[in-house]
Design an enzyme around this catalytic site. Sequence first.
Site, PDB file in Angstrom:
ATOM      1  N   SER A 235     -45.136  49.433 -31.639  1.00 39.21           N
ATOM      2  CA  SER A 235     -46.384  49.154 -30.910  1.00 39.21           C
ATOM      3  C   SER A 235     -47.106  47.916 -31.439  1.00 39.21           C
ATOM      4  CB  SER A 235     -47.298  50.384 -30.932  1.00 39.21           C
ATOM      5  OG  SER A 235     -46.665  51.474 -30.302  1.00 39.21           O
TER       6      SER A 235
ATOM      7  N   GLU B  35     -33.736  54.846 -31.723  1.00 40.46           N
ATOM      8  CA  GLU B  35     -33.330  55.422 -30.432  1.00 40.46           C
ATOM      9  C   GLU B  35     -31.822  55.668 -30.402  1.00 40.46           C
ATOM     10  OE1 GLU B  35     -35.219  52.440 -28.031  1.00 40.46           O
ATOM     11  OE2 GLU B  35     -37.178  53.229 -28.635  1.00 40.46           O
TER      12      GLU B  35
ATOM     13  N   HIS C 200     -31.062  51.259 -34.678  1.00 39.97           N
ATOM     14  CA  HIS C 200     -32.371  51.545 -34.070  1.00 39.97           C
ATOM     15  C   HIS C 200     -32.560  53.058 -33.960  1.00 39.97           C
ATOM     16  CE1 HIS C 200     -35.706  51.696 -31.277  1.00 39.97           C
ATOM     17  NE2 HIS C 200     -35.950  50.435 -31.588  1.00 39.97           N
TER      18      HIS C 200
ATOM     19  N   GLY D 178     -41.071  45.685 -29.006  1.00 34.86           N
ATOM     20  CA  GLY D 178     -40.510  46.363 -27.835  1.00 34.86           C
ATOM     21  C   GLY D 178     -41.300  46.004 -26.582  1.00 34.86           C
ATOM     22  N   GLY D 179     -42.240  46.867 -26.199  1.00 32.84           N
ATOM     23  CA  GLY D 179     -42.976  46.707 -24.944  1.00 32.84           C
ATOM     24  C   GLY D 179     -43.559  45.315 -24.736  1.00 32.84           C
TER      25      GLY D 179
ATOM     26  N   ASN E 171     -36.965  43.208 -28.597  1.00 33.57           N
ATOM     27  CA  ASN E 171     -35.949  44.179 -28.206  1.00 33.57           C
ATOM     28  C   ASN E 171     -36.278  44.651 -26.789  1.00 33.57           C
ATOM     29  OD1 ASN E 171     -34.227  46.313 -27.849  1.00 33.57           O
ATOM     30  ND2 ASN E 171     -35.034  47.569 -29.534  1.00 33.57           N
ATOM     31  N   TRP E 172     -35.493  44.178 -25.833  1.00 30.98           N
ATOM     32  CA  TRP E 172     -35.789  44.490 -24.427  1.00 30.98           C
ATOM     33  C   TRP E 172     -35.343  45.905 -24.044  1.00 30.98           C
ATOM     34  CZ3 TRP E 172     -34.357  39.518 -21.130  1.00 30.98           C
ATOM     35  CH2 TRP E 172     -35.078  38.416 -21.619  1.00 30.98           C
ATOM     36  N   LYS E 173     -34.611  46.562 -24.911  1.00 29.34           N
ATOM     37  CA  LYS E 173     -34.107  47.923 -24.636  1.00 29.34           C
ATOM     38  C   LYS E 173     -33.439  47.970 -23.250  1.00 29.34           C
ATOM     39  CE  LYS E 173     -37.517  49.645 -27.856  1.00 29.34           C
ATOM     40  NZ  LYS E 173     -38.415  50.703 -28.292  1.00 29.34           N
TER      41      LYS E 173
ATOM     42  N   GLY F 183     -43.301  52.778 -29.218  1.00 27.49           N
ATOM     43  CA  GLY F 183     -43.632  53.086 -27.825  1.00 27.49           C
ATOM     44  C   GLY F 183     -44.749  54.095 -27.667  1.00 27.49           C
TER      45      GLY F 183
ATOM     46  N   GLU G  93     -39.313  50.241 -38.780  1.00 29.24           N
ATOM     47  CA  GLU G  93     -39.883  50.757 -37.537  1.00 29.24           C
ATOM     48  C   GLU G  93     -40.196  52.242 -37.696  1.00 29.24           C
ATOM     49  OE1 GLU G  93     -38.617  47.953 -34.083  1.00 29.24           O
ATOM     50  OE2 GLU G  93     -37.334  49.710 -34.109  1.00 29.24           O
TER      51      GLU G  93
END
Length: 256
Positions: free
Chosen positions: A212, A97, A95, A233-234, A8-10, A173, A167
């Site tokens: 993470s 977010e 998600h 993610g990251g 997920n590149w957000k 994150g 998640e």
Amino acid sequence: MRTIIAGNWKMHKDLQGAIDLVDALLSGSKDMPAGPAVVIAPAFPFLGIAVERTRGSRIAVAAQNCHQAAQGAYTGEVSVPMLKSLGVSHCIVGHSERRQYFGETDAAVGEKIGALLEHGITPIYCCGERKEEREGGRHFDVVGTQLKAALGGLAPDRIGRIIVAYEPVWAIGTGLTATAQQAQDMHAHIRSLLGTHGDVVAREVPILYGGSCNPKNAEELFACPDVNGGLIGGAALIAEQFLDLVRIAQLVKHLN
Ligand code: 13P
């Protein structure tokens, strides 16, 4: 059971950055054994170019969100038929977010899942508890309620076509990760809830871990029997790390 590594590149990367990352993943994944399925979710403007560049490769392309209506006066939104026309095959929905910053409700998420399935796009449905909910011992109930609200209205053959991502919000994150035991316990809980829609659903729906997850902690997490891969993610923004995660999933899930 399928194993899936999804990135997920957000809201990261510009056009050139997205192209460079897609190309690095393409060249790095060419010679890999074909175990885990690989999915990337760039931001909306880069979906078309990602689909074009990955055509014929093992990399599938996901959107990060969609609107539930097929079309209409919804300024700034993107519909499922639009995604379909680009060749997008998966879509992240619900998600945390989106729930936290854009007020997305369980009911809206359920409608989005229905719209995606209707058009043959695989939803990657996200659920997970907040820090205070885990500390209060309510995490199983919270995730159960989310699942029920999102999937309750769907026929079992449709539920069997989704991917679930657990998640925990406190792990996203933050550098904090669920322990392997916490992940396994929640994934087993989710699988038993999916089982109320039929054995096939419980057997066939992959449950990914997100929060993470990186090459340092992935082996332990992926080794859990009910963890079928990751929503990353990251670490998905760095080609080498994301490819390492694919390799780790391959080793843990497909060689033993
Ligand atoms: P991080 O891997 O950066 O914690 O993000 C996880 C996530 O939200 C994937 O959807």
